[in-house]
Write an enzyme that holds these catalytic residues in place. Structure first.
Site, mmCIF file in Angstrom:
data_model
loop_
_atom_site.group_PDB
_atom_site.id
_atom_site.type_symbol
_atom_site.label_atom_id
_atom_site.label_comp_id
_atom_site.label_asym_id
_atom_site.label_seq_id
_atom_site.Cartn_x
_atom_site.Cartn_y
_atom_site.Cartn_z
ATOM 1 N N CYS A 75 0.868 -1.188 0.000
ATOM 2 C CA CYS A 75 0.000 0.000 0.000
ATOM 3 C C CYS A 75 0.904 1.237 0.000
ATOM 4 O O CYS A 75 2.065 1.151 -0.399
ATOM 5 C CB CYS A 75 -0.972 -0.021 1.177
ATOM 6 N N CYS A 124 -1.403 0.690 7.365
ATOM 7 C CA CYS A 124 -2.842 0.404 7.477
ATOM 8 C C CYS A 124 -3.252 -0.804 6.633
ATOM 9 O O CYS A 124 -3.467 -1.898 7.155
ATOM 10 C CB CYS A 124 -3.679 1.624 7.091
ATOM 11 N N SER A 158 -1.776 -2.645 3.911
ATOM 12 C CA SER A 158 -0.930 -3.825 3.599
ATOM 13 C C SER A 158 -0.552 -4.636 4.841
ATOM 14 O O SER A 158 -0.488 -5.866 4.731
ATOM 15 C CB SER A 158 0.284 -3.447 2.754
ATOM 16 N N ASP A 200 -8.065 3.922 1.187
ATOM 17 C CA ASP A 200 -7.129 4.331 2.232
ATOM 18 C C ASP A 200 -7.921 4.806 3.461
ATOM 19 O O ASP A 200 -8.681 5.775 3.361
ATOM 20 C CB ASP A 200 -6.289 5.483 1.651
HETATM 21 P P1 4NP Z 1 -1.788 2.805 4.116
HETATM 22 O O1 4NP Z 1 -2.417 4.148 4.707
HETATM 23 O O2 4NP Z 1 -1.244 3.144 2.751
HETATM 24 O O3 4NP Z 1 -2.943 1.873 4.049
HETATM 25 O O4 4NP Z 1 -0.711 2.356 5.089
HETATM 26 C C1 4NP Z 1 -1.726 5.350 4.773
HETATM 27 C C2 4NP Z 1 -0.872 5.588 5.824
HETATM 28 C C3 4NP Z 1 -0.211 6.794 5.912
HETATM 29 C C4 4NP Z 1 -0.381 7.746 4.930
HETATM 30 C C5 4NP Z 1 -1.218 7.495 3.866
HETATM 31 C C6 4NP Z 1 -1.883 6.288 3.786
HETATM 32 N N1 4NP Z 1 0.267 8.977 5.030
HETATM 33 O O5 4NP Z 1 0.019 9.868 4.186
HETATM 34 O O6 4NP Z 1 1.096 9.182 5.936
#
Ligand code: 4NP
Length: 158
Positions: free
Chosen positions: A9, A14, A16, A125
């Protein structure tokens, strides 16, 4: 022969890690832990070394998945040679992976929900949203990982 699966991800805190933990649990239940190896990584570098987001950990724990031992890392070009299945949570991350891939390993890159028959669909997300988003991720990922494992098992027997 071992089959290697990489869940990818953006942040690796979150979606992955959720897919990583669920897939590992399914593999253990089927007694295939020696045959199928799972890891996860992010295309982004902001959270390298961090445990999954507390909201992700709590939601997963309520369904019996312990993600506390996982630590975020960033996907590398070498991963795309090393892993047989590179599973992106959304189209942007799939595109980022395709941009890193050589012609020889592009076919390994798929979207998770494709394996549940949902072509081009994304695991949304949950990072900036409410608790419901984390439940939705779990629902989608549980269904799709079960379907993905069936596909990997079929591919393994040839
Ligand atoms: P993930 O979610 O890609 O499912 O781990 C996110 C975690 C952090 C961020 C974006 C998406 N971020 O912008 O910090």
């Amino acid at each position: 022969m071992t089959t290697k699966v990489l869940m990818v991800c953006l942040g690796n805190i979150c979606r992955s890690p959720t897919a990583h933990g669920i897939m590992e649990t399914l593999i253990e239940k089927e007694g295939l832990s020696a045959d199928i190896i799972v890891d996860s990584a992010g295309t982004g570098d902001w959270h390298i070394g961090k445990a999954p987001d507390p909201r992700t950990q709590q939601a997963a724990k309520r369904r019996g998945y312990d993600l506390s031992h996982l630590r975020a890392r960033q996907v590398t070009v070498a991963d795309l040679d090393d892993y047989d299945w590179v599973i992106a949570m959304d189209r942007q991350n799939r595109q980022n992976l395709l941009n890193m891939a050589s012609d020889a390993n592009r076919d390994r890159i798929t979207l998770l929900l494709e394996h549940a028959g949902q072509i081009d669909a994304e695991v949304p997300d949950p990072y900036y949203g409410g608790e419901q988003g984390f439940e939705q991720v779990l629902d989608m990922v549980e269904t799709a990982c079960a379907a993905l494992l069936e596909r990997i098992k079929l591919q393994r027997v040839g």
